[in-house]
Design a protein around this motif. Sequence first.
Motif, mmCIF file in Angstrom:
data_model
loop_
_atom_site.group_PDB
_atom_site.id
_atom_site.type_symbol
_atom_site.label_atom_id
_atom_site.label_comp_id
_atom_site.label_asym_id
_atom_site.label_seq_id
_atom_site.Cartn_x
_atom_site.Cartn_y
_atom_site.Cartn_z
ATOM 1 N N VAL A 279 3.977 4.552 5.080
ATOM 2 C CA VAL A 279 3.384 5.730 4.428
ATOM 3 C C VAL A 279 1.963 5.422 3.979
ATOM 4 C CG1 VAL A 279 3.552 7.261 2.437
ATOM 5 C CG2 VAL A 279 5.621 6.640 3.704
ATOM 6 N N THR A 283 -1.726 7.075 4.920
ATOM 7 C CA THR A 283 -2.580 7.573 3.836
ATOM 8 C C THR A 283 -3.985 6.982 3.922
ATOM 9 O OG1 THR A 283 -0.640 7.770 2.397
ATOM 10 C CG2 THR A 283 -2.789 7.772 1.340
ATOM 11 N N GLY A 350 0.757 3.575 -0.334
ATOM 12 C CA GLY A 350 2.021 4.262 -0.102
ATOM 13 C C GLY A 350 2.678 4.708 -1.392
ATOM 14 N N ALA A 353 0.821 7.759 -2.523
ATOM 15 C CA ALA A 353 1.170 8.966 -1.771
ATOM 16 C C ALA A 353 2.522 9.517 -2.201
ATOM 17 C CB ALA A 353 1.183 8.654 -0.274
ATOM 18 N N LEU A 354 3.480 8.633 -2.423
ATOM 19 C CA LEU A 354 4.797 9.084 -2.874
ATOM 20 C C LEU A 354 4.718 9.706 -4.261
ATOM 21 C CD1 LEU A 354 6.995 6.093 -1.641
ATOM 22 C CD2 LEU A 354 6.825 8.369 -0.622
#
Length: 575
Positions: A279, A283, A350, A353-354
């Motif tokens: 992820v 990003t 990541g 982003a989460l």
Amino acid sequence: MAGRRHDERANVSHRDHLRRSIVPLWAAVLALAVCAPLFARGYVLSYDMVWVPHLDLDRAELWGLGSALPRAVPSDAVVALLGSVIPAAVVQRIVLFAALFLIATGVGRLLRDRPLAAQLAGATFAVWNPFVAERLVLGQWPLLLAAAAIPWLIAALLDEEGPRWPIVVVALAGTALTPATGLMGLVIVLVAGRKRVLPVLGLAGLLNLPWVVAGVVHSGGQSDPAAVGLFEVQGEGHFGRLGSVLTLGGIWNSEVVPTSRTLGLTVAIAAAIGVVIIVGLVTVWRGDRQLLGVLAAAGAVGLVLALAGWLVPDLIERIVSDVPGGGLVRDGTRWLALLVPLEAVAFGAGVCALLHNARAWVTPIAVLGLVLPVAALPDLAWGVGGRLEPATYPAAWTNTRTAIAESDVSGDILVLPFSAYRRPSWNHDTPVFDPAGRFFGRTTVTNDELDVSGETIRGEGPRAAAIGKVLNGTKVLAELPEQGIGIIVVDTKAPRADEALALIAGAEELPIAGDELRLFALPGATPSETAPGDRWAMTVAWLLAGLTLLGGVGAALRRSDRETPEDNPRDVTQA
């Protein structure tokens, strides 16, 4: 109104200062969690990490003028210089703490344009991974310092206002502590130097001159190609070889692998970390392709070299045997230092982003970003599960050093039994490269052959090889002085000590207190001498490298004095 605006600016500045302090504070916590056992008295002696109370500055090998290949140039000289001002035990603790602290803050700097949670998660991953754990136990502190310098070097080269030259110089010096790490620094320069690559390469060349010139002086040494198969990547637990490398493990020495790497649960946690990293890669691709390109290029080099000894062993064997300095690629997994920044930055991005898409789950995800790396490797804490436990040298070692210093016997020192590693009981039975090679005040010859998995890797030093032949002959006491050996130290607690004593039966013994060591003198030896041309070449190399480093440090200090928070608005962390 003016007073209120002033107060508001002061409050904002204070909050910004606190935000900027969080990542360094967290990095210090991480480093302390690993280094906590080092507060005990003594020295951490583990495999290649050999620390002694006094590393004499007049030893030729410190400056690249010894008989062996310059694998510890200039790292040993740096330790000796620092140890002449600060107690050696303190120097060791500073070095180990600094390596962990700087790698965390360096990754945090690469993530400085992202929220604080991303910086903290990336910093945690940068410290808490198998590469750091295994290289700590293996004692390769110069490699860890170089790994810490790499993210700082990348950040300085990619600065929007142009390279930050003081940081570039200091970071390059951090990578120049050994030949292998010096080449890692050159890789970063090539992938991140952009339009300034030639001047940066010039700086790198100057800072790496000590080991480069020393390597030319010792150009006769050659690495054993048989080592490639013994140093190839190994599978750890359920990861397999590829999985071990992708999770920053796979070291050739199974004894230094943390126990948690063999657990099935660790694979599940590593898979979750892998998802976050994927992820994060997406990003970063969307937000900063230049940074991703540099990190990916460097990481690809590290990954390829880590796997090459396994996938294309014949090619690596030819490089090791035919290319000068080719032995630097035989331990491929140490090149994973180039992959650490990519995975750490991707992990931090990541998590960010989460969090952005989490809504009600912000706090749990933020906590998981810090917990997952630790959960995957819990035994990195407390000195890798207690493996980095300080030890104190027995009194016999100091007594022997004093007796040698007071002796009028000329010649260098030979240590017997003639083997590279010891496992002394006073060092908690931890294997360590024979400390006698550095402990005493004269040039000391030790065996540089390595035993790996029951196989012997040929040494690289011609003098050690010549003395090995003498020890296998029938005229040991007559021929050792011809090799420049005037003092023999026998480690009576080492395996095959009785055989070593039998080899030198009849030699004059010098009395010392203690039963761990015995000391013998051989008359008629002439100390080894350095060719004047080699001495001049190394003097020039050290002078140029030292002046370059001093210039960079001075410029960095002047710049830090001038800068204020307002000068660096991009450094302000967004919570």
